[in-house]
Design a protein around this motif. Sequence first.
Motif, PDB file in Angstrom:
ATOM      1  N   ALA A 144     -27.352 -19.873 -29.535  1.00  0.00           N
ATOM      2  CA  ALA A 144     -26.830 -19.074 -28.420  1.00  0.00           C
ATOM      3  C   ALA A 144     -26.437 -19.982 -27.257  1.00  0.00           C
ATOM      4  O   ALA A 144     -25.392 -19.787 -26.629  1.00  0.00           O
ATOM      5  CB  ALA A 144     -27.862 -18.044 -27.982  1.00  0.00           C
ATOM      6  N   ALA A 145     -27.259 -21.003 -26.989  1.00  0.00           N
ATOM      7  CA  ALA A 145     -26.949 -21.930 -25.885  1.00  0.00           C
ATOM      8  C   ALA A 145     -25.642 -22.672 -26.161  1.00  0.00           C
ATOM      9  O   ALA A 145     -24.804 -22.817 -25.266  1.00  0.00           O
ATOM     10  CB  ALA A 145     -28.086 -22.919 -25.677  1.00  0.00           C
ATOM     11  N   THR A 146     -25.449 -23.115 -27.424  1.00  0.00           N
ATOM     12  CA  THR A 146     -24.204 -23.840 -27.714  1.00  0.00           C
ATOM     13  C   THR A 146     -22.991 -22.913 -27.646  1.00  0.00           C
ATOM     14  O   THR A 146     -21.871 -23.373 -27.538  1.00  0.00           O
ATOM     15  CB  THR A 146     -24.209 -24.501 -29.119  1.00  0.00           C
ATOM     16  N   LEU A 147     -23.238 -21.607 -27.709  1.00  0.00           N
ATOM     17  CA  LEU A 147     -22.124 -20.653 -27.621  1.00  0.00           C
ATOM     18  C   LEU A 147     -21.907 -20.178 -26.185  1.00  0.00           C
ATOM     19  O   LEU A 147     -21.099 -19.289 -25.939  1.00  0.00           O
ATOM     20  CB  LEU A 147     -22.375 -19.454 -28.541  1.00  0.00           C
ATOM     21  N   GLY A 148     -22.658 -20.757 -25.249  1.00  0.00           N
ATOM     22  CA  GLY A 148     -22.411 -20.448 -23.843  1.00  0.00           C
ATOM     23  C   GLY A 148     -23.293 -19.359 -23.254  1.00  0.00           C
ATOM     24  O   GLY A 148     -23.036 -18.881 -22.156  1.00  0.00           O
ATOM     25  N   ALA A 149     -24.349 -18.947 -23.975  1.00  0.00           N
ATOM     26  CA  ALA A 149     -25.203 -17.874 -23.461  1.00  0.00           C
ATOM     27  C   ALA A 149     -26.294 -18.439 -22.541  1.00  0.00           C
ATOM     28  O   ALA A 149     -26.890 -19.467 -22.843  1.00  0.00           O
ATOM     29  CB  ALA A 149     -25.853 -17.128 -24.617  1.00  0.00           C
ATOM     30  N   SER A 150     -26.530 -17.763 -21.424  1.00  0.00           N
ATOM     31  CA  SER A 150     -27.624 -18.165 -20.532  1.00  0.00           C
ATOM     32  C   SER A 150     -28.945 -17.724 -21.155  1.00  0.00           C
ATOM     33  O   SER A 150     -28.960 -16.987 -22.130  1.00  0.00           O
ATOM     34  CB  SER A 150     -27.451 -17.507 -19.168  1.00  0.00           C
TER      35      SER A 150
END
Lengths: 228, 361
Positions: free
Chosen positions: A125-131
């Motif tokens: 999720a982080a690599t996909l831009g999610a906080s």
Amino acid sequence: MLSTADLTALLLTLKLAAISTLILLILGTPVAWWLAKSRWRFKFVVEAAVALPLVLPPTVLGFYLLLVFSPAGSIGGAYTALFGQSLAFSFSGLVIGSVIYSMPFVIQPLQNAFSSIGQRPLEVAATLGASRWDTFISIVLPLAKPGFLSAGILGFAHTLGEFGVVMIIGGNIPGETQVASIAIYEHVESMQIAQAHWLAVTLLVISFVLLMLVYAVNRRSGSNVMRV
Amino acid sequence: MSINFSFRQQHGEFDLELDHAIPGDGITAVFGPSGSGKTSLLRLIAGLDTVPDGRISYGVQQWQDESVFLETRLRDVGYVFQEPSLFEHLSVHENLAYAVKRASNKRDSKTQSAVYISYEHAVKLTQIETLLERDSASLSGGEKQRVAIARALCASPRVLLMDEPLAALDRESKQRILALIPVLSRDLSMPIVYVSHALDEVARIADHLLLIRSGRVLGSGDAQTMLTELDYPLAQSADAESLVEAVVAEHDTAFNLTYLDSKIGRFSVAKQTLSIGENVRLMLAARDVSITKDRQSGTSILNIFAAQVDAVVDTNASQVTVKLMSNGVPLLARITKKSASSLGLVTGDSVFLQAKSVALL
């Protein structure tokens, strides 16, 4: 048949269980998340504290709560000053007692559910831009859904069966603190065996159905979130 | 725009000392044995892990230095993990939509790079059109990994990081994804950093090679050179091999052969379903290359090329590795010491190399 007084006790029990469970799910989620993710050296202290109500005699818990609730105590005193009534022998007092008493039954399934998700979906999720907050809402909550169901049902069912704590901090005030388990005790004490039967069977059926739900949820999700 | 990094960490038995640059184009394979720090490097680049006093920049974007640490979610990278890590509570389409919805989060206001890979484009490049409505848990390993690649692309990254994405897959899925990666890199002009310990994968797709061993960079350069550089362990390994770029020249229906033109000459291989003019990569295993002083006439071997001896080094008790240059292309031959001695090979000798077999990558 259940008398009006028995029905009142039953409804009060359900209300107590519902409110306590709701509070536990809200307060327990961040605690369970922290327990699942923290690498703090002394985390085990917190884990032991959370598990304490599993092994502690309810009377011990009740006894200390009674001391804290008393208008002479700091919390009880502040409550009395604010609301003009005592926490001891009140419904609010019962809610606080139940929240502590059922805490491990809600926090442990949540902690297990959060742990079993693992780090990878959060990293993706982080690599996909999610906080972090976005990840919690969009990934963690849906993946932990069976854990939340188990936690909710177990917390609810366990509060239904509460007796010792209520006995000490709640007493036996109909409509305020007289829950089903206390009412059964009363019936038995006064030899109203048939009345006791009706209430007992009702509790038995409710508890059994709830536990079946937990195991059905666990089975469907393929995980073992009920390791309490 | 290259990726420049400098990470140092003393960590028990494992010292990390990675100080290098990764080119901003083509496919860079980070190659090394298991446990050499390849994955650590990739995680540090993505910001999934961090070491104190690390530095990393991508072009003008500073991702980490003394005063900055850009979170993973804000770095312009896509990441494909070793095991396919789809969100199993979401369908394939929803997995992609998850990335599309957050693609603009990654955009750094300073660099203003736009979302430039569309959902449709990502789906087409990874050939997952027919999977979109499927439950992500129901896919095979290879399908999941293609969806994971598509999802990473949907976030419109400027760099794609891949951590041994084929390690858990069967041969067929591997081949399919290996064929797809160079297309991604070319079509999107996207630099790809590809971590692997499998020489065949690296030889097939890498443009550049970054060799890592025990937490240190051994060397880097273009793949063709690095594979045949005698100072590096690849050229000395049992699977040592050379790469030759070639173009499909013609098909010979009479003998069922395909002819491929390269800088070193014309190769003949078993007939391929390739169109004339197509670029291919050939691999010559060092152990399948033999050397003769004169051009052999009475031989069954078709692929014979003129070359000069560049260097001869001992590889083990009985064998030497000979580095040959043929029209600027470095090639390796693994022969016995006895043969080398009877041929009297010295640097500068003109010889002929015979390739017993040629693999089309």
